[in-house]
Design an enzyme around this catalytic site. Structure first.
Site, short mmCIF file in Angstrom:
data_model
loop_
_atom_site.label_atom_id
_atom_site.label_comp_id
_atom_site.label_asym_id
_atom_site.label_seq_id
_atom_site.Cartn_x
_atom_site.Cartn_y
_atom_site.Cartn_z
N PRO A 87 62.59 -82.48 68.50
CG PRO A 87 62.49 -80.46 69.15
CD PRO A 87 61.77 -81.23 68.27
N GLY A 89 64.46 -85.51 73.51
CA GLY A 89 64.67 -85.32 75.12
C GLY A 89 63.99 -83.93 75.75
N GLY A 91 60.49 -83.15 75.91
CA GLY A 91 59.27 -83.31 76.32
C GLY A 91 58.08 -83.20 75.28
N GLY A 93 57.51 -85.87 73.29
CA GLY A 93 57.33 -87.20 72.97
C GLY A 93 57.84 -87.75 71.63
CB SER A 94 61.54 -87.54 70.19
OG SER A 94 62.33 -87.81 71.46
CB SER A 95 61.12 -92.02 73.11
OG SER A 95 60.11 -91.33 74.14
CB ALA A 96 55.63 -91.49 72.17
CB ALA A 97 57.00 -89.65 67.45
CG ASP A 138 54.32 -89.08 75.59
OD1 ASP A 138 53.63 -88.04 76.44
OD2 ASP A 138 55.67 -88.67 75.85
C1 MEV Z 1 55.97 -85.95 80.59
O1 MEV Z 1 55.92 -85.67 79.08
C2 MEV Z 1 54.60 -85.95 81.26
C3 MEV Z 1 54.71 -86.33 82.73
O2 MEV Z 1 53.30 -86.23 83.21
C4 MEV Z 1 55.06 -87.66 82.89
C5 MEV Z 1 54.14 -88.83 82.46
O3 MEV Z 1 52.95 -88.46 82.15
O4 MEV Z 1 54.48 -89.83 82.23
C6 MEV Z 1 55.50 -85.29 83.53
#
Ligand code: MEV
Length: 301
Positions: A87, A89, A91, A93-97, A138
């Protein structure tokens, strides 16, 4: 045609604290983004968001990779097609993947000879360019896979437990939440700095608990980490509902994963509690995803 895929990630410990060089533990999880690439007359990027050429509105990350690689190693055109189970946005890590899978796909198509370290650091530079700021976590974890201690980048034993992700489907901006913590820290440094350092200590303790396969204590400390994340203001009602329902349904531990303020939570669970935890996440308004750690980082499929 070449297909590469890369995994999502969750934090067992340490989000936000890691921004201040505290320790964190991050796991690559078995939810993947796949990128297909083949030569073509021009540039075509296709995903569930639409079909475009280079387009920084719709496909910012892939467009940036396409342009950067073309400068280093000119080619006429490529057709790129993206399918993702991660999914956006939330958290995970979709953009990194998508970034590391796209780089890996180019690496194989154009025979660029990049190793995994170069893919991870190139990926991080793309994330920084598009987001303004991004930690290297990420892209590193999505490239390497497994369970990784940050900032040491040391591989740890994978937890032999299930990870159940609960998605609130509430959009949250990592940048805004990181800024919120920074502001709180600048107003109350003597209060907030020790909280961040305690998160780092929980994470360090988590490393030996993973080593000893002591998942009851690991879950307990994840719950402590959650309390500390609440204390620095990154919780929200939707996340709290999913976290508390998971614990009631038997999770060993449950906490936010990622920036918070929406997005996802993660529960550590033994096999016998998977169904109950998934059901309770659903009843509490979330979308459950049952997964586990994968050693398979970015790869050619
Ligand atoms: C976000 O996935 C994790 C944070 O620690 C930000 C980051 O490490 O860049 C909130």
């Amino acid at each position: 045609m070449i297909t590469c895929s890369a995994p999502a990630k969750v934090y067992l410990f340490g989000e936000h604290a890691v921004v201040y060089n505290e320790s964190a533990i991050c796991c690559a999880v078995n939810i993947r983004t796949r990128v297909n690439i083949e030569y073509s007359e021009n540039i075509v990027i296709n995903s569930s968001l639409g079909t475009t050429g280079i387009d920084y509105e719709i496909h910012p990350y892939v467009s940036a990779v396409v342009e950067k690689i073309r400068k280093k190693s000119p080619y006429r055109g490529v057709s790129i097609s993206i399918e993702s189970d991660i999914p956006v946005g939330s958290g995970l890590g979709s953009s990194a993947a998508v970034v590391v899978a796209t780089i890996c796909a180019f690496n194989n198509l154009l025979k660029l000879g990049m190793d995994k370290e170069s893919i991870a650091s190139f990926g991080h530079s793309i994330e920084k360019e598009i987001q303004g700021a991004a930690s290297a976590t990420d892209t590193y974890v999505s490239t390497m896979g497994g369970t990784v201690a940050i900032p040491a980048r040391q591989h740890l034993k994978n937890p032999l437990c299930n990870l159940i992700i609960g998605n609130t489907n509430v959009f949250s901006s990592t940048g805004q939440l990181v800024a919120k913590v920074a502001s709180l820290k600048s107003i109350y440094p003597e209060v907030i700095t020790p909280i961040l350092s305690t998160i780092g200590k929980a994470s360090l303790r988590g490393e030996s608990l993973l080593e000893n396969e002591d998942y009851r204590s690991l879950g307990e400390l994840m719950n402590v980490n959650q309390g500390l994340l609440e204390a620095i203001g990154v919780g929200c009602d939707e996340l709290s509902r999913l976290i508390h329902s998971s614990r009631t349904a038997g999770a060993l531990g449950a906490k936010i994963t990622g920036a918070g303020g929406g997005g996802c939570m993660v529960a550590l669970a033994e096999n016998e509690n998977i169904d109950a935890i998934s059901r309770e996440i659903k009843n509490a308004g979330g979308i459950p995803i049952v997964t586990g750690v994968t050693d398979s980082g970015v790869r050619v499929d």
